[in-house]
Every structure is written in structure tokens, then in C-alpha cells.
Design a protein around this motif. Structure first.
Motif, PDB file in Angstrom:
ATOM      1  N   GLU A 182       0.834  -1.207   0.000  1.00  0.00           N
ATOM      2  CA  GLU A 182       0.000   0.000   0.000  1.00  0.00           C
ATOM      3  C   GLU A 182       0.866   1.253   0.000  1.00  0.00           C
ATOM      4  O   GLU A 182       1.996   1.247   0.477  1.00  0.00           O
ATOM      5  CB  GLU A 182      -0.903   0.053   1.240  1.00  0.00           C
ATOM      6  N   SER A 183       0.287   2.317  -0.501  1.00  0.00           N
ATOM      7  CA  SER A 183       0.928   3.629  -0.449  1.00  0.00           C
ATOM      8  C   SER A 183      -0.146   4.706  -0.539  1.00  0.00           C
ATOM      9  O   SER A 183      -1.293   4.407  -0.875  1.00  0.00           O
ATOM     10  CB  SER A 183       1.943   3.797  -1.586  1.00  0.00           C
ATOM     11  N   GLY A 184       0.252   5.934  -0.229  1.00  0.00           N
ATOM     12  CA  GLY A 184      -0.664   7.053  -0.401  1.00  0.00           C
ATOM     13  C   GLY A 184      -1.262   7.615   0.863  1.00  0.00           C
ATOM     14  O   GLY A 184      -1.983   8.615   0.823  1.00  0.00           O
ATOM     15  N   GLY A 185      -0.986   7.004   1.996  1.00  0.00           N
ATOM     16  CA  GLY A 185      -1.517   7.540   3.243  1.00  0.00           C
ATOM     17  C   GLY A 185      -0.808   8.826   3.627  1.00  0.00           C
ATOM     18  O   GLY A 185       0.164   9.238   3.003  1.00  0.00           O
ATOM     19  N   GLY A 186      -1.317   9.483   4.665  1.00  0.00           N
ATOM     20  CA  GLY A 186      -0.696  10.712   5.120  1.00  0.00           C
ATOM     21  C   GLY A 186      -1.626  11.510   5.996  1.00  0.00           C
ATOM     22  O   GLY A 186      -2.648  11.014   6.474  1.00  0.00           O
ATOM     23  N   LEU A 187      -1.247  12.755   6.195  1.00  0.00           N
ATOM     24  CA  LEU A 187      -2.011  13.686   7.016  1.00  0.00           C
ATOM     25  C   LEU A 187      -2.761  14.647   6.114  1.00  0.00           C
ATOM     26  O   LEU A 187      -2.165  15.237   5.195  1.00  0.00           O
ATOM     27  CB  LEU A 187      -1.067  14.449   7.941  1.00  0.00           C
ATOM     28  N   VAL A 188      -4.053  14.810   6.360  1.00  0.00           N
ATOM     29  CA  VAL A 188      -4.877  15.705   5.552  1.00  0.00           C
ATOM     30  C   VAL A 188      -5.867  16.408   6.459  1.00  0.00           C
ATOM     31  O   VAL A 188      -6.271  15.852   7.495  1.00  0.00           O
ATOM     32  CB  VAL A 188      -5.587  14.916   4.431  1.00  0.00           C
ATOM     33  N   GLN A 189      -6.260  17.600   6.082  1.00  0.00           N
ATOM     34  CA  GLN A 189      -7.263  18.319   6.855  1.00  0.00           C
ATOM     35  C   GLN A 189      -8.659  17.805   6.528  1.00  0.00           C
ATOM     36  O   GLN A 189      -8.911  17.284   5.424  1.00  0.00           O
ATOM     37  CB  GLN A 189      -7.184  19.814   6.553  1.00  0.00           C
ATOM     38  N   ALA A 190      -9.550  17.964   7.465  1.00  0.00           N
ATOM     39  CA  ALA A 190     -10.937  17.577   7.244  1.00  0.00           C
ATOM     40  C   ALA A 190     -11.470  18.258   5.991  1.00  0.00           C
ATOM     41  O   ALA A 190     -11.206  19.443   5.752  1.00  0.00           O
ATOM     42  CB  ALA A 190     -11.786  17.943   8.453  1.00  0.00           C
ATOM     43  N   GLY A 191     -12.197  17.478   5.187  1.00  0.00           N
ATOM     44  CA  GLY A 191     -12.716  17.983   3.926  1.00  0.00           C
ATOM     45  C   GLY A 191     -11.812  17.716   2.745  1.00  0.00           C
ATOM     46  O   GLY A 191     -12.229  17.888   1.591  1.00  0.00           O
ATOM     47  N   GLY A 192     -10.595  17.292   3.020  1.00  0.00           N
ATOM     48  CA  GLY A 192      -9.640  17.015   1.958  1.00  0.00           C
ATOM     49  C   GLY A 192      -9.801  15.625   1.375  1.00  0.00           C
ATOM     50  O   GLY A 192     -10.734  14.890   1.718  1.00  0.00           O
ATOM     51  N   SER A 193      -8.874  15.290   0.475  1.00  0.00           N
ATOM     52  CA  SER A 193      -8.927  14.010  -0.235  1.00  0.00           C
ATOM     53  C   SER A 193      -7.575  13.325  -0.189  1.00  0.00           C
ATOM     54  O   SER A 193      -6.530  13.973  -0.082  1.00  0.00           O
ATOM     55  CB  SER A 193      -9.329  14.228  -1.699  1.00  0.00           C
ATOM     56  N   LEU A 194      -7.624  12.028  -0.298  1.00  0.00           N
ATOM     57  CA  LEU A 194      -6.426  11.201  -0.445  1.00  0.00           C
ATOM     58  C   LEU A 194      -6.760  10.049  -1.377  1.00  0.00           C
ATOM     59  O   LEU A 194      -7.915   9.608  -1.447  1.00  0.00           O
ATOM     60  CB  LEU A 194      -5.965  10.625   0.897  1.00  0.00           C
ATOM     61  N   ARG A 195      -5.735   9.563  -2.060  1.00  0.00           N
ATOM     62  CA  ARG A 195      -5.904   8.355  -2.861  1.00  0.00           C
ATOM     63  C   ARG A 195      -4.883   7.323  -2.415  1.00  0.00           C
ATOM     64  O   ARG A 195      -3.670   7.561  -2.478  1.00  0.00           O
ATOM     65  CB  ARG A 195      -5.747   8.626  -4.359  1.00  0.00           C
ATOM     66  N   LEU A 196      -5.382   6.199  -1.980  1.00  0.00           N
ATOM     67  CA  LEU A 196      -4.518   5.097  -1.591  1.00  0.00           C
ATOM     68  C   LEU A 196      -4.330   4.156  -2.776  1.00  0.00           C
ATOM     69  O   LEU A 196      -5.244   3.974  -3.578  1.00  0.00           O
ATOM     70  CB  LEU A 196      -5.120   4.324  -0.425  1.00  0.00           C
ATOM     71  N   SER A 197      -3.153   3.571  -2.849  1.00  0.00           N
ATOM     72  CA  SER A 197      -2.847   2.591  -3.895  1.00  0.00           C
ATOM     73  C   SER A 197      -2.406   1.288  -3.249  1.00  0.00           C
ATOM     74  O   SER A 197      -1.816   1.295  -2.169  1.00  0.00           O
ATOM     75  CB  SER A 197      -1.722   3.103  -4.801  1.00  0.00           C
ATOM     76  N   CYS A 198      -2.699   0.202  -3.929  1.00  0.00           N
ATOM     77  CA  CYS A 198      -2.266  -1.115  -3.474  1.00  0.00           C
ATOM     78  C   CYS A 198      -1.795  -1.894  -4.692  1.00  0.00           C
ATOM     79  O   CYS A 198      -2.603  -2.245  -5.554  1.00  0.00           O
ATOM     80  CB  CYS A 198      -3.399  -1.850  -2.779  1.00  0.00           C
ATOM     81  N   ALA A 199      -0.499  -2.125  -4.758  1.00  0.00           N
ATOM     82  CA  ALA A 199       0.080  -2.903  -5.850  1.00  0.00           C
ATOM     83  C   ALA A 199       0.106  -4.367  -5.441  1.00  0.00           C
ATOM     84  O   ALA A 199       0.633  -4.711  -4.375  1.00  0.00           O
ATOM     85  CB  ALA A 199       1.482  -2.402  -6.157  1.00  0.00           C
ATOM     86  N   ALA A 200      -0.471  -5.210  -6.286  1.00  0.00           N
ATOM     87  CA  ALA A 200      -0.606  -6.626  -5.961  1.00  0.00           C
ATOM     88  C   ALA A 200       0.223  -7.490  -6.905  1.00  0.00           C
ATOM     89  O   ALA A 200       0.307  -7.203  -8.103  1.00  0.00           O
ATOM     90  CB  ALA A 200      -2.070  -7.030  -6.041  1.00  0.00           C
ATOM     91  N   SER A 201       0.800  -8.532  -6.362  1.00  0.00           N
ATOM     92  CA  SER A 201       1.440  -9.555  -7.194  1.00  0.00           C
ATOM     93  C   SER A 201       0.415 -10.658  -7.392  1.00  0.00           C
ATOM     94  O   SER A 201      -0.367 -10.957  -6.497  1.00  0.00           O
ATOM     95  CB  SER A 201       2.693 -10.099  -6.502  1.00  0.00           C
ATOM     96  N   GLY A 202       0.407 -11.237  -8.560  1.00  0.00           N
ATOM     97  CA  GLY A 202      -0.593 -12.269  -8.815  1.00  0.00           C
ATOM     98  C   GLY A 202      -1.910 -11.669  -9.297  1.00  0.00           C
ATOM     99  O   GLY A 202      -2.113 -10.458  -9.273  1.00  0.00           O
ATOM    100  N   ARG A 203      -2.804 -12.567  -9.739  1.00  0.00           N
ATOM    101  CA  ARG A 203      -4.085 -12.104 -10.292  1.00  0.00           C
ATOM    102  C   ARG A 203      -5.209 -13.047  -9.870  1.00  0.00           C
ATOM    103  O   ARG A 203      -5.005 -13.978  -9.127  1.00  0.00           O
ATOM    104  CB  ARG A 203      -3.988 -12.058 -11.816  1.00  0.00           C
ATOM    105  N   ASP A 204      -6.408 -12.739 -10.355  1.00  0.00           N
ATOM    106  CA  ASP A 204      -7.571 -13.615 -10.178  1.00  0.00           C
ATOM    107  C   ASP A 204      -8.002 -13.730  -8.726  1.00  0.00           C
ATOM    108  O   ASP A 204      -8.347 -14.820  -8.249  1.00  0.00           O
ATOM    109  CB  ASP A 204      -7.307 -15.009 -10.755  1.00  0.00           C
ATOM    110  N   PHE A 205      -7.995 -12.608  -8.020  1.00  0.00           N
ATOM    111  CA  PHE A 205      -8.562 -12.574  -6.682  1.00  0.00           C
ATOM    112  C   PHE A 205      -9.211 -11.212  -6.499  1.00  0.00           C
ATOM    113  O   PHE A 205      -8.843 -10.236  -7.143  1.00  0.00           O
ATOM    114  CB  PHE A 205      -7.493 -12.810  -5.611  1.00  0.00           C
ATOM    115  N   SER A 206     -10.166 -11.171  -5.611  1.00  0.00           N
ATOM    116  CA  SER A 206     -10.804  -9.897  -5.299  1.00  0.00           C
ATOM    117  C   SER A 206      -9.936  -9.132  -4.319  1.00  0.00           C
ATOM    118  O   SER A 206      -9.170  -9.720  -3.543  1.00  0.00           O
ATOM    119  CB  SER A 206     -12.192 -10.138  -4.702  1.00  0.00           C
ATOM    120  N   LEU A 207     -10.040  -7.830  -4.383  1.00  0.00           N
ATOM    121  CA  LEU A 207      -9.237  -6.965  -3.517  1.00  0.00           C
ATOM    122  C   LEU A 207     -10.156  -6.090  -2.681  1.00  0.00           C
ATOM    123  O   LEU A 207     -11.155  -5.564  -3.189  1.00  0.00           O
ATOM    124  CB  LEU A 207      -8.304  -6.091  -4.355  1.00  0.00           C
ATOM    125  N   GLY A 208      -9.791  -5.931  -1.449  1.00  0.00           N
ATOM    126  CA  GLY A 208     -10.603  -5.118  -0.543  1.00  0.00           C
ATOM    127  C   GLY A 208      -9.758  -4.165   0.257  1.00  0.00           C
ATOM    128  O   GLY A 208      -8.538  -4.338   0.380  1.00  0.00           O
TER     129      GLY A 208
END
Length: 118
Positions: free
Chosen positions: A6-32
Motif C-alpha cells: 500500500e501507499s498514499g496515506g498521510g495527514l490531511v485536513q478535514a474535507g480534503g482528499s487522499l488516494r490510496l494505492s495497493c500494488a498486488a502480485s498475482g491475479r484472479d482474486f478480489s481486492l478489498g
């Protein structure tokens, strides 16, 4: 063995936005995405089916959070808008079955901290 980073976490003020990313190895599974605040149980946030065509969300987060998947990059994203202090938690990416409980997911990332200040 599936690895999730995972990446993309951090500190943000209320009302702001963030986008988290999750790079996965392998395929054919659901991600949550799950999150866990101090002293609380890990809770479901959102999931996307391995086919990429179906998503599901925690009812309380619908409309603010969006999960998406880039199959070419084997990466899943969590776009978080209108963030609130109560969204503060460690956010985890998980791979496994198509479910809304932690036990339905076999593989977990290390987590990324999201802190929303008021």
C-alpha cells in the motif's frame, strides 16, 4: 504467495482528499480495503471483484469513497473524498474471496496510516 504493497496515506485536513494505492502480485482474486482505528476492530471499507466489474462499499462510506482497479498495473485504488476526523485509521489492502469480513481475505498488506485533522 500474494504480496500487497500500500501507499498514499498521510495527514490531511478535514474535507480534503487522499488516494490510496495497493500494488498486488498475482491475479484472479478480489481486492478489498479495510481500516482499523486505535482500540477498534478492523472494519470493511470497500471491495472490488477480481473481474473488476463489481464493487461494494460499507454503507456509511458510500458517496465519499471510490474503489477502482487498473488491471494492467495490477493495482487497486481507494479514492477518499470529504475526509472526516473519524476516517483516521490504518488502512489495509487485502486479497482473497469476495466478502466484507476480514476472515474472507487471505493476504494482507502492511497498512498505511491516514490521519485527518479537524
Amino acid at each position: 504467495q500474494v504480496q500487497l504493497v500500500e501507499s498514499g496515506g498521510g495527514l490531511v485536513q478535514a474535507g480534503g482528499s487522499l488516494r490510496l494505492s495497493c500494488a498486488a502480485s498475482g491475479r484472479d482474486f478480489s481486492l478489498g480495503w479495510f481500516r482499523q482505528a486505535p482500540g477498534k476492530e478492523r472494519e470493511f471499507v470497500a471491495a472490488i471483484h477480481w473481474s473488476g466489474g463489481v464493487t461494494r462499499y460499507a454503507d456509511s462510506l458510500k458517496g465519499r469513497f471510490t474503489i477502482s482497479r487498473d488491471s494492467a498495473k495490477n493495482t487497486v485504488y481507494l479514492q477518499m473524498n470529504s475526509l472526516k476526523p473519524e476516517d483516521t485509521a490504518v488502512y489495509y489492502c487485502a486479497a482473497g474471496a469476495w466478502g466484507m469480513t476480514p476472515v474472507e481475505y487471505t493476504y494482507w498488506g502492511q497498512g498505511t496510516q491516514v490521519t485527518v485533522s479537524s
